[in-house]
Each structure stands twice: as C-alpha cells, then as structure tokens.
Design a protein around this motif. Structure first.
Motif, mmCIF file in Angstrom:
data_model
loop_
_atom_site.group_PDB
_atom_site.id
_atom_site.type_symbol
_atom_site.label_atom_id
_atom_site.label_comp_id
_atom_site.label_asym_id
_atom_site.label_seq_id
_atom_site.Cartn_x
_atom_site.Cartn_y
_atom_site.Cartn_z
ATOM 1 N N LYS A 33 0.835 -1.201 0.000
ATOM 2 C CA LYS A 33 0.000 0.000 0.000
ATOM 3 C C LYS A 33 0.873 1.256 0.000
ATOM 4 O O LYS A 33 0.568 2.227 -0.701
ATOM 5 C CB LYS A 33 -0.951 -0.017 1.191
ATOM 6 N N GLU B 78 0.982 4.026 -3.026
ATOM 7 C CA GLU B 78 0.820 5.460 -2.803
ATOM 8 C C GLU B 78 2.023 6.248 -3.333
ATOM 9 O O GLU B 78 1.847 7.299 -3.937
ATOM 10 C CB GLU B 78 0.626 5.761 -1.310
ATOM 11 N N ALA C 89 -0.146 5.819 -7.283
ATOM 12 C CA ALA C 89 -1.404 6.537 -7.070
ATOM 13 C C ALA C 89 -1.464 7.883 -7.766
ATOM 14 O O ALA C 89 -2.558 8.357 -8.096
ATOM 15 C CB ALA C 89 -1.673 6.695 -5.578
ATOM 16 N N PRO D 82 -5.701 6.416 -5.796
ATOM 17 C CA PRO D 82 -5.696 5.509 -4.648
ATOM 18 C C PRO D 82 -6.689 4.357 -4.821
ATOM 19 O O PRO D 82 -6.529 3.293 -4.246
ATOM 20 C CB PRO D 82 -6.089 6.406 -3.471
ATOM 21 N N ASP D 83 -7.695 4.582 -5.674
ATOM 22 C CA ASP D 83 -8.736 3.583 -5.895
ATOM 23 C C ASP D 83 -8.539 2.773 -7.177
ATOM 24 O O ASP D 83 -9.359 1.934 -7.528
ATOM 25 C CB ASP D 83 -10.099 4.266 -5.933
ATOM 26 N N LYS E 108 -8.742 3.757 -10.264
ATOM 27 C CA LYS E 108 -9.593 4.158 -11.380
ATOM 28 C C LYS E 108 -8.875 4.987 -12.442
ATOM 29 O O LYS E 108 -9.379 5.159 -13.540
ATOM 30 C CB LYS E 108 -10.812 4.927 -10.873
ATOM 31 N N ASP F 149 -8.561 2.022 -15.958
ATOM 32 C CA ASP F 149 -9.409 1.892 -14.783
ATOM 33 C C ASP F 149 -9.359 0.436 -14.322
ATOM 34 O O ASP F 149 -9.995 -0.437 -14.913
ATOM 35 C CB ASP F 149 -10.842 2.304 -15.131
ATOM 36 N N THR G 87 -10.691 -0.914 -11.890
ATOM 37 C CA THR G 87 -11.931 -1.429 -11.315
ATOM 38 C C THR G 87 -12.830 -2.015 -12.399
ATOM 39 O O THR G 87 -13.808 -2.679 -12.096
ATOM 40 C CB THR G 87 -12.708 -0.332 -10.547
ATOM 41 N N PHE H 39 -8.523 -4.245 -7.023
ATOM 42 C CA PHE H 39 -9.427 -3.196 -7.456
ATOM 43 C C PHE H 39 -10.602 -3.747 -8.277
ATOM 44 O O PHE H 39 -11.578 -3.043 -8.518
ATOM 45 C CB PHE H 39 -8.701 -2.148 -8.302
ATOM 46 N N LYS I 260 -13.916 -5.187 -9.469
ATOM 47 C CA LYS I 260 -15.273 -5.177 -8.885
ATOM 48 C C LYS I 260 -15.996 -6.441 -9.205
ATOM 49 O O LYS I 260 -15.785 -7.104 -10.140
ATOM 50 C CB LYS I 260 -16.063 -3.978 -9.408
#
Length: 110
Positions: free
Chosen positions: A26, A30, A34, A39-40, A42, A55, A57, A108, A110
C-alpha cells in the motif's frame, strides 16, 4: 509442548510478514502508482487522464491484464506510440515488491 511453541512462533512470523507486506504494498502504491492510477485504481487523476491510465476497477480491463506484462511495465516502464506513458521503477523496488503491486492491482476488480 516444544513443538507447539515452534509452530506458534512460525505462525506468528508468517502472519506478521503478511501484514508487513500488505502495508508495504500500500505504501509503494501510494508512492509510485497513485499519482496516475489513483488511490482507488480508477486512473481518474489529472496525470492519469493525461497518460491514459486504465481503470483497474473495470472487469474488462482486469480480464485483459496480463500479470507478466504488468510486471514488465512496472519494472521497465511503458511506452505508448513511442512516448513514455509510465516511468520504470525497477531500480526502486525488488521483484517481490513489483509482484505485490501487480497483485494489488487485482484487488481493485469489482
């Protein structure tokens, strides 16, 4: 009793190592990823939109993602149409840390 102590100690070491590795990945995300990928995951940061960051996700992006190519891109950088799209960070991270980043990308989905 002694066997139980050794097994308990080994279990503690493994669990501690996993927690440390999770914290490291993590922190590495970052620090190195990131800014573009967000951070997500995307890719909706200013730099991510400019560079065309994917992306992570998106299930389609995840399905197309090849771990070996991802590892190489992180380690050696990535060029798109002859332009540098991603700087290499292989000189800053170990191979295991890069593998952990690639595995982190999978979280990430989904």
């Amino acid at each position: 009793m002694r066997k139980l102590t050794k097994v308990s100690l080994l279990t503690l070491v493994v669990l501690s190592s996993s927690s440390i590795l999770a914290a490291d990945v993590k922190a590495n995300w970052e620090k190195h990823c990131a800014k573009c990928h967000g951070p997500d995951g995307k890719g909706q940061t200013k730099m991510g939109r400019q560079s065309g960051a994917k992306d992570y996700t998106d299930p389609k992006v995840q399905a197309e993602l090849d771990d070996a190519k991802g590892f190489k891109a992180v380690k050696e950088g990535l060029k798109v149409n002859g332009k540098e799209a991603m700087k290499p960070i292989g000189d800053k991270l170990s191979d295991d840390e890069i593998k952990a980043l690639v595995a982190h990308i999978r979280t990430f989905k989904k």
